[in-house]
Design an enzyme around this catalytic site. Structure first.
Site, PDB file in Angstrom:
ATOM      1  N   ASP A  42      23.827   7.593 -32.504  1.00  0.00           N
ATOM      2  CA  ASP A  42      22.650   7.838 -33.342  1.00  0.00           C
ATOM      3  C   ASP A  42      21.525   8.450 -32.508  1.00  0.00           C
ATOM      4  OD1 ASP A  42      20.399   7.047 -35.394  1.00  0.00           O
ATOM      5  OD2 ASP A  42      22.266   6.520 -36.418  1.00  0.00           O
ATOM      6  N   ASP A  43      20.317   8.284 -32.974  1.00  0.00           N
ATOM      7  CA  ASP A  43      19.115   8.875 -32.384  1.00  0.00           C
ATOM      8  C   ASP A  43      18.996   8.557 -30.883  1.00  0.00           C
ATOM      9  OD1 ASP A  43      16.633   9.915 -32.071  1.00  0.00           O
ATOM     10  OD2 ASP A  43      15.672   8.708 -33.621  1.00  0.00           O
ATOM     11  N   ARG A  88       5.842   9.016 -38.365  1.00  0.00           N
ATOM     12  CA  ARG A  88       6.707   8.569 -37.263  1.00  0.00           C
ATOM     13  C   ARG A  88       6.497   9.481 -36.040  1.00  0.00           C
ATOM     14  NH1 ARG A  88      13.212   8.144 -36.345  1.00  0.00           N
ATOM     15  NH2 ARG A  88      13.256   5.988 -35.698  1.00  0.00           N
ATOM     16  N   LYS A 115      25.636  12.909 -38.603  1.00  0.00           N
ATOM     17  CA  LYS A 115      24.713  12.180 -39.475  1.00  0.00           C
ATOM     18  C   LYS A 115      23.426  12.994 -39.491  1.00  0.00           C
ATOM     19  CE  LYS A 115      22.217   7.773 -39.805  1.00  0.00           C
ATOM     20  NZ  LYS A 115      22.016   6.467 -39.154  1.00  0.00           N
ATOM     21  N   TRP A 116      23.052  13.505 -40.653  1.00  0.00           N
ATOM     22  CA  TRP A 116      21.892  14.401 -40.803  1.00  0.00           C
ATOM     23  C   TRP A 116      20.730  13.590 -41.377  1.00  0.00           C
ATOM     24  CZ3 TRP A 116      22.338  20.198 -41.639  1.00  0.00           C
ATOM     25  CH2 TRP A 116      21.114  20.770 -41.969  1.00  0.00           C
ATOM     26  N   ASP A 117      19.755  13.326 -40.535  1.00  0.00           N
ATOM     27  CA  ASP A 117      18.652  12.435 -40.910  1.00  0.00           C
ATOM     28  C   ASP A 117      17.393  13.232 -41.269  1.00  0.00           C
ATOM     29  OD1 ASP A 117      17.268  10.062 -41.277  1.00  0.00           O
ATOM     30  OD2 ASP A 117      17.698   9.265 -39.277  1.00  0.00           O
ATOM     31  N   ASN A 127      13.146  11.972 -41.569  1.00  0.00           N
ATOM     32  CA  ASN A 127      12.388  10.717 -41.550  1.00  0.00           C
ATOM     33  C   ASN A 127      10.913  10.760 -41.919  1.00  0.00           C
ATOM     34  OD1 ASN A 127      14.375   8.697 -40.838  1.00  0.00           O
ATOM     35  ND2 ASN A 127      14.633   9.857 -38.962  1.00  0.00           N
ATOM     36  N   CYS A 162      21.185  11.379 -44.731  1.00  0.00           N
ATOM     37  CA  CYS A 162      20.340  10.219 -44.455  1.00  0.00           C
ATOM     38  C   CYS A 162      18.890  10.703 -44.502  1.00  0.00           C
ATOM     39  CB  CYS A 162      20.667   9.689 -43.061  1.00  0.00           C
ATOM     40  SG  CYS A 162      19.643   8.304 -42.535  1.00  0.00           S
ATOM     41  N   ASP A 220      18.069   1.932 -45.133  1.00  0.00           N
ATOM     42  CA  ASP A 220      17.947   1.315 -43.812  1.00  0.00           C
ATOM     43  C   ASP A 220      17.994  -0.199 -43.933  1.00  0.00           C
ATOM     44  OD1 ASP A 220      17.892   3.426 -42.103  1.00  0.00           O
ATOM     45  OD2 ASP A 220      15.721   3.611 -42.022  1.00  0.00           O
TER      46      ASP A 220
HETATM   47  C1  DGJ Z   1      16.535   6.485 -39.831  1.00  0.00           C
HETATM   48  C2  DGJ Z   1      17.942   6.204 -40.240  1.00  0.00           C
HETATM   49  O1  DGJ Z   1      17.987   5.749 -41.543  1.00  0.00           O
HETATM   50  C3  DGJ Z   1      18.546   5.204 -39.263  1.00  0.00           C
HETATM   51  O2  DGJ Z   1      19.843   4.876 -39.670  1.00  0.00           O
HETATM   52  C4  DGJ Z   1      18.531   5.785 -37.889  1.00  0.00           C
HETATM   53  O3  DGJ Z   1      19.388   6.900 -37.843  1.00  0.00           O
HETATM   54  C5  DGJ Z   1      17.123   6.167 -37.503  1.00  0.00           C
HETATM   55  N1  DGJ Z   1      16.517   7.007 -38.504  1.00  0.00           N
HETATM   56  C6  DGJ Z   1      17.111   6.875 -36.181  1.00  0.00           C
HETATM   57  O4  DGJ Z   1      15.885   7.342 -35.874  1.00  0.00           O
END
Ligand code: DGJ
Length: 722
Positions: free
Chosen positions: A360-361, A437, A470-472, A474, A519, A541
């Protein structure tokens, strides 16, 4: 099938169990006649009611009965005696906003054209009806697609400018339905981050009810879904009309109750912060809306959405395939990891059946916390000195595929990308941009920005053996503006979404062997358009099993369970501190594309053994998750019980999952009535060693008998005997 009866100038659209009827009225506008349960193909002109309403206005040369305010209209516009919500709003170069759209022709086609620049559904038979406003030179094409095997009609519009001057569209909704009475209730999916899509139900009253998003994303605050249901509609029976927009940005649904004591529903792109200049010879395309009608309550409506999305929306390449069972390191390590730590996690799950490790990140740029690094899509060599290769090799050596996290649309102020291109973030000169963020949103309306994203993400995917992405995303959008748009800045939000689709299209299609998961801080952008690119989306989340019962229940109203990514995480839960049994977390996560998100390297052998057992349980029901029919046995928001079944299409197998959240001695019902089985088939319920007909299991029900303790689950395997 679609029929046009010349004699009464009527269009009959017939999907499975559904009729949708409208005609060309004498004055040239389209008069909506009926939408609902299938009826014979008859002349419905008798049903049209006209009246000269006091303090109203009528169309010119029409006697005193032709007020558009009374008619049911397929494509209402502003300024011509219809005072209800309009579907379209124009403004020409002189400032004139009135149009008089008249029917000019239609065609019926069997090959559904793709929507330009936007995801849309495949298949079906399509009707395109053209209306024209002579004065402005605007041609509006209303598109309808019917699906013979499903109670579904999709709609969208395209507006073409054939004049010599530009005009603007200040509203470009995708559909309008007039219902002849007002006794309806709305079902929506509002929420928040960590509390997405919690079903809400409200009675319509005079005025306009709006369900919308203006955050630049389809949002967790309100999903692009609206249903109209009758007072007595429930999970099993009653009329339900579901609308779901195939779109990932600002949207609006409006349900208006006016003087006629009727309801008009319109929806599409949110007209707040929207205006689009259509230049001569250009076309504007609005997103597609999916309309499902069911007289089998929410349950029937949901199953139609699920079948539709699995058969006609989600990428064929993924949709029917088994999904990776991932171990994701986010909640295990957050940003604090090195190669050794990650390899230990991989080691620990070897042999459990988990088949994909997702990093992940935190693997890129200078990313040791969430305040820096986004945008710099090259490996963080301080953290991972030998790059990704040793981790990927280690995963592969242990029989695991390798997945990687990206957040392509974003940039931190503290990043090389921002230092090189501060103007690439969404901003207006002279106003300090908001941060979310600690990050900015890249301006996807600009080609060079989209190209950078595609190239930098592609480089990593090309140079490494990556099986899964996994394409996020935020944070929501602010300062909606891009200098190149000048005074057309109300085009910005929609152009952002078009830019997003462009990069998704290029990256997803550029890597046909990579599996993509969507995501947005969990489920903050969970919509049909995202599902077109990403066959599953991280649902929330919030991975607490109890909260997940509400979130997954609401999400399932229109999205298939296979589209919901659901992980087993550690306790106390990181989002709310709750402690639930390990098996409960697995049972709830099994009602979706399952996976794990905890530090498995810290687990005892017996706990890893539990995981192995859980994965076996999931594998045994995986085909039901991917292809089965979902039956919700109750509403967990109203009872101290959650109960869902997945039933195979041929009704030979089913799985029942129940959770009792709180243990209340001597006070609870423990019976559940099964659904979706064949009445005459004899089934065995393995866990109870019970053999009964479907009719008995559905009418007499099963006694569940939970063990002591809160948040207990039970699952039952139901198999056809004869
Ligand atoms: C938000 C995602 O929903 C989490 O699962 C994770 O990938 C974090 N971002 C990472 O910054």
């Amino acid at each position: 099938m679609i029929y046009f009866e010349k004699e009464n100038q009527t269009f009959y659209l017939e999907s499975k169990n559904v009729s949708y009827v409208f005609c060309v009225q004498n004055l040239g506008f389209l008069n909506h006649l009926y939408y609902g349960k299938r009826i014979p193909r008859e002349d419905l002109s008798f049903s049209v009611f006209t009246k000269d309403r006091g303090h109203g206005a009528n169309l010119p040369n029409s006697g005193r009965r032709e007020s558009l305010d009374i008619y049911h209209n397929e494509c209402p516009t502003f300024g011509r005696s219809d005072y209800r919500e309009s579907m379209l709003a124009f403004c020409d170069h002189l400032g004139v906003r009135v149009v008089d759209l008249k029917y000019v022709g239609h065609e019926i086609i069997n090959q559904k054209p793709k929507l330009k620049g936007m995801p849309s559904l495949r298949g079906g038979q399509t009707l395109i009806v053209k209306l024209k406003d002579e004065r402005m030179g605007a041609i509006v094409a209303l598109h309808y697609t019917v699906y013979e095997n499903l109670p579904v009609i999709t709609r969208h519009i395209e507006v073409f400018n054939e004049s010599e001057n530009a005009f603007s569209l200040d509203r470009a909704f995708s559909f309008c339905i007039d219902y002849p009475d007002k006794e309806w209730e709305t079902i929506t999916l509002p929420g928040a981050h960590l509390r997405e899509r919690v079903m809400d139900r409200n009675k319509l009253i005079h005025g306009t009810f709006t369900a919308d998003s203006n955050r630049g994303v389809s949002s967790s605050q309100m999903n692009p879904f609206l249903a109209l249901v009758r007072k007595d509609t429930n999970e099993n029976q009653g009329d339900a009309y579901g609308f779901n927009l195939v779109y990932s940005g600002n949207f609006a649904f409006k349900a208006h109750v006016g003087q006629n004591e009727e309801v008009r529903v319109v929806g599409g792109l949110n007209d707040y912060d929207f205006s689009w200049e259509v230049k001569p010879n250009e076309k504007f395309v609005a997103p597609e809306v999916v309309m499902v009608y069911s007289d089998e309550g929410f349950g029937g409506m949901s199953r139609a959405f699920h079948d539709l999305y699995r058969d006609y929306l989600i990428n064929d390449r993924f949709v029917k395939k088994t999904r990776p069972i991932v171990i994701n390191n986010w909640e295990a390590t957050y940003f604090d990891f090195d190669t050794e730590k990650l390899c230990k996690i991989i080691d620990s799950v070897a042999g459990t059946g988990i088949d994909t490790f997702v990093l992940d990140d935190g693997w890129f740029g200078v990313r040791n916390h969430d305040r820096s690094g986004l945008g710099d899509w090259f490996v963080n060599l301080n953290k991972l000195p030998q790059g990704l290769t040793p981790i990927i090799r280690h995963a592969h050596k242990n029989g695991l595929k390798f997945g990687l996290w990206f957040e392509p649309e974003m940039v931190n102020g503290d990043s090389d990308l921002y230092r090189a291109h501060p103007d690439w973030v969404i901003h207006a000169d002279g106003i300090e941009a908001c941060v979310g963020r600690d990050q900015y949103v890249l301006d996807l309306t600009r080609k060079e920005v989209c190209d950078y994203i595609v190239n930098s993400v592609s480089k990593i995917l090309k140079e490494n053996e990556i099986d899964y992405v996994k394409w996020d995303m935020n944070r929501p959008l602010t300062e909606n503006y891009s200098a190149w748009l000048g005074k057309n800045s109300k085009e910005f939000s929609h152009r952002y979404v078009l830019g997003l689709y462009d990069i998704c299209e290029r990256i997803v299609n550029g890597f046909p062997n990579v599996f993509f998961e969507g995501c947005a801080s969990g489920g903050c952008r969970f919509d049909p358009a995202m599902l077109y690119y990403f066959p599953q989306i991280w649902t929330s989340d919030d991975s607490d099993a109890y909260m997940r019962t509400f979130i997954q229940y609401g999400t399932s109203l229109c999205y298939p369970v296979s589209a919901q990514s659901c992980h087993v995480s550690v306790c106390p839960n990181h989002q709310c501190g709750r402690v639930t049994p390990f098996q409960t977390r697995a049972d709830i996560a099994h009602l979706g594309a399952t996976g794990y998100e905890l530090d498995t390297s810290k687990l005892e052998q017996n706990e890893l053994g539990e995981i192995k057992k859980q994965v076996e349980q999931y594998k045994a029901m995986e085909d039901l998750v991917l292809h089965g029919d979902l039956y919700r046995l109750n509403n967990p928001l109203q009872e101290n019980l959650f109960a869902e079944m997945l039933v195979s299409k041929d009704k030979t197998r089913a799985i029942l999952t129940v959770m009792r959240p709180l243990c209340k001695p001597n006070g609870e019902r423990s019976k559940v009535y099964l659904k979706g089985l064949d009445e005459n088939t004899v089934y065995n319920v393995a866990e109870l060693d019970l053999t009964k007909t479907g009719a008995t299991l559905m009418r007499v029900g099963l006694n569940i008998g939970f063990p002591m303790g809160d948040f207990q689950t039970k699952t039952f395997t139901i198999t056809k005997v004869s």
